[in-house]
Enzyme design. Structure first.
Site, short mmCIF file in Angstrom:
data_model
loop_
_atom_site.label_atom_id
_atom_site.label_comp_id
_atom_site.label_asym_id
_atom_site.label_seq_id
_atom_site.Cartn_x
_atom_site.Cartn_y
_atom_site.Cartn_z
CG HIS D 68 7.58 53.44 15.58
ND1 HIS D 68 6.39 52.91 15.09
CD2 HIS D 68 8.56 52.96 14.78
CE1 HIS D 68 6.65 52.16 14.02
NE2 HIS D 68 7.96 52.18 13.81
CD GLU D 88 15.75 50.53 12.90
OE1 GLU D 88 15.39 49.55 12.22
OE2 GLU D 88 14.95 51.22 13.57
#
Lengths: 293, 293, 293, 293
Positions: D68, D88
């Site tokens: 991530h 996002e």
């Protein structure tokens, strides 16, 4: 109950037999509608029937009006009402009047008949006993022409409700109202679950009577409307909410005895076909209500 | 009523005579206080009297307790109570009980006397009939020692109220409560003027009775508190506000019949010496209330 | 400040000297009143002064009007205003305008002077900067006669406030308003104690500014009114209540972050001499406010 | 978007390709689920994927976590995020931070990475920028084991939202919340129609931004929820209702300026998947709100 499609395709005699008493003792209204079949819905069917009434000569209308019984007349009840009339009068409690109420209805009926020469007609399913007596008082000063119009209008309301109970169709006549509630516990910011609710029809002359009982569900509402699937009778009501036990059961600190225990809300219904929402926002120390939607 | 300064300077006999029944049939309490004169206020005077009770031997306290009559006992009423006891019992309506209430009091008195050997004592001016019966139920399971303490505490409350009614002083004993209301018309953003209000003491066993009537003044308040200058009796109450006529008189559009007409608020009083404020915020379509201050 | 009795008994010169600037640069108003002494109160004294203005010829009134400075005029501020005018203009923040505000005032002043030939006059202590600019816009379309009347009426309002600050008397001129609040914790049924409150004057053109801060006391009120002892300036306000910390401090269960933390109430003041009460009824999950009294 | 039935029947490679980035850069999760086809719904599909994560060895999880990106890291944004990560982060405004916010995120990221050796992971669609910064502060004191668990839990939340956007099925994952309102005009007893509403996400560090605008419809509600079909981000909000124009348009008498004009409600969202209802009951002189349901 009959399917509309069946009524559209049965013989004319069967059609008339099925709808003969939608207008009291007046099969000619059904006869007039029968020739206009098929109907696309119960709405058009009802429109055809009321159109027949609108077109009818004065004498026929007067006969239609005179075909109706007096309200709450014991002699007539003994000798026989149509099943429809009987059920309607019973629904509003005209079969179990107090003596004071009975006398009030007798007086009103007599005065009305004496003045106009025809019976007082009202769609009782839209009323409580108190509101019928008020309606009497309000209509008695009218002239005969206005009262004849009003009587026909009430007969059409009665007919709409009878038709609604007789015929199944995809569309619905706009004859049903709804009375609902909702309890919000603003102490904990949640719907109030498990509150016991009692709806009472208040009467000034006779006896107030409980017409619904319910418990709030997990959303703070009742699973069914307090009144629904029929007109909400015009009249005064009390909603009683038992909040004392609810807060005690949640161990909310309160005074002894609790400041609020059973909370009554008094309100009137004026629009039997509308949706009346009467919610309660409540803490152990405060509450609020309003006509919602 | 006597001025405190007069009581400070009169003879001991006059002092004792004046305060002989502050504690029922027990002038020895006043005698004990007499020698401590002068008192700077009614507070110190009362403190001196209760100190005398606190110091008294067990037997004297038992005699003091036994000097009290049974509540609502017809035989004792016939043969004579002290004027003080009689007025106190009458104030709460013990002289006009329903049959059901009378029996409930008899049963409670007998059970209490049978268990403890002395009469049940409570300061009735702080109570309604319903709350006295609940108090009975609550105290009956106690042991004798606890009940003796409770009886003495109640006797002191009775004495404080008697003293408050007998003696004028610059200071006051904290024995008065207050119940007030306020009506805000949030439809027009103003105090609601001329609203008729009725306060009813609700009873489960006996008869509910109206204890105050008032009209709201230009500030939306009542000129006098609904209850004031005395304890507000523990119990359940209804405040009824006639708002239908108020809004009709201001030509506010509403439904027919009006959604809100007579608004009842039900609440309980738990602190007789406190100030309980129960306001109403109201439009023709909504209202709210809360325990204010 | 002067005692009214002193003003009643001093020499005429002293009287006129004391009240010379009640009407800006116009001692003749005080002179006219001086000969009517003694006055029973500040009310009659003010009435005598305004009567003198009412009787004055057109030319004198025009001179009186022209004796007033422009609002927020930097050149005039440099060369000198009366102490009274200066303090009044400062009180509403005319000495610390943003550039946008300054330009707006300049534009308004010029337009007004160009149309009427005399300065725009308003009793600034009854206003916020925003409401003065709105007042400009509203008055500019008037004709000269109406504006002259309005100017004189505003001059009398200014004079009343100046007189109120100069003269001590048993009676008071009705020039003071009041803004108050009250926080009721309807979660616990008690006044909310220790709630931090901030009152901000909201401005659309310039900077909003905090005009009062307070903590609620044991009765849920502030020890002093938020604004009192002076007119409450016409304008828009925010009351900000910090309730998140209050409920957290009482260990009331809530969500994370709390549903309610800082609660702003926005409202306008329209009646500077009235009493405006803006209470808050609050739980961690709900609140309500209303214009109270 | 893909139909679940297609995913059930396509080749394993196509299935994995379609769901490869549901877990960031970790197609092995989709691979593990592929062999368990067919799935009766998106719920079982998601359960199979999270079960694969639960069963994965520590090293695989650490690789998953390290796959991530940092939040709001400009260098990483330049070199490329997955399309999913990028969308996002943009959705919560991480692509347009103020300088102060940017620094705050940098500081938080660095401190987190320095302590734990892996990036801070949070499901940003459930948050506002302010609540992410608070989450940082809250999680930084944790130990590595707890943070690893939290990171995996957040990764599963991210995955659920990605899956919800990728796959069409009769059932739904419980990942959507709802924010709704309702305006009741308790002055006229009706829903308030045509009220302009603005929803603003409040920020302490950065810029508050309007996230929804709506008009109330004939039922006093908005045609669409203010936020719906996605999580309602945790954070502080303002709902602003323009009631002044509404009442003026109905010719309701009021003050000048109107006591109430624009009404702000400030509240926090704590449960992104819940239904939060924030109604307004309003007259020109009062209003109330509460957390409804």
């Amino acid at each position: 109950m009959k399917e509309l499609s069946d009524l559209n395709h049965c013989s004319q005699d069967e059609f008339v037999a099925a709808l003969a008493n939608v207008f009291e003792h007046s099969p000619w209204v059904a006869e007039a509608a029968a020739v206009l079949r098929p109907f696309a819905g119960i709405g058009p069917l009802f429109a055809a029937m009321t159109a027949a009434v609108d077109r009818a000569p004065h004498e026929a209308l007067m006969t239609l009006i005179r075909a109706h019984p007096d309200l709450a007349n014991k002699t007539q009840r003994a000798t026989g009402l149509t099943a429809e009339s009987s059920a309607e009068q019973d629904s509003v409690g005209l079969d179990r009047l107090s003596d004071a109420e009975y006398e009030a209805f007798e007086r009103a009926n007599s005065a009305y008949r004496a003045k106009f020469g025809f019976p007082y007609i009202v769609c009782v399913r839209r009323h409580t006993r108190d509101s019928i007596l008020r309606d009497f008082e309000r209509r008695l000063p009218n002239d005969a022409k206005a009262e004849m119009r009003t009587a026909i209008a009430e007969i059409c309301r009665i007919a709409a409700l009878r038709l609604d109970q007789l015929v199944v169709s995809d569309d619905r006549l706009p004859v049903h109202g709804r009375l609902s509630t909702h309890v919000l516990d603003t102490h904990s910011g949640r719907p109030a679950v498990g509150i016991s609710i009692e709806l009472t029809e208040l009467s000034e002359l006779g006896t107030s009577r409980v017409v619904a009982r319910a418990l709030t569900n997990s959303d703070g509402r009742t699973d069914q409307p307090l009144i629904g699937g029929r007109p909400v009778p015009i009249g005064r009501y009390e909603l009683m909410f038992r909040v004392g036990g609810y807060f005690a059961g949640r161990n909310v600190p309160t005074s002894d005895p609790p400041f609020l225990d059973r909370i009554p809300l008094h309100f009137s219904v004026s629009d039997p076909e509308g949706h009346l929402h009467v919610p309660l926002l409540v803490t152990p120390w405060s509450y609020a209500t309003y006509r919602g939607s």
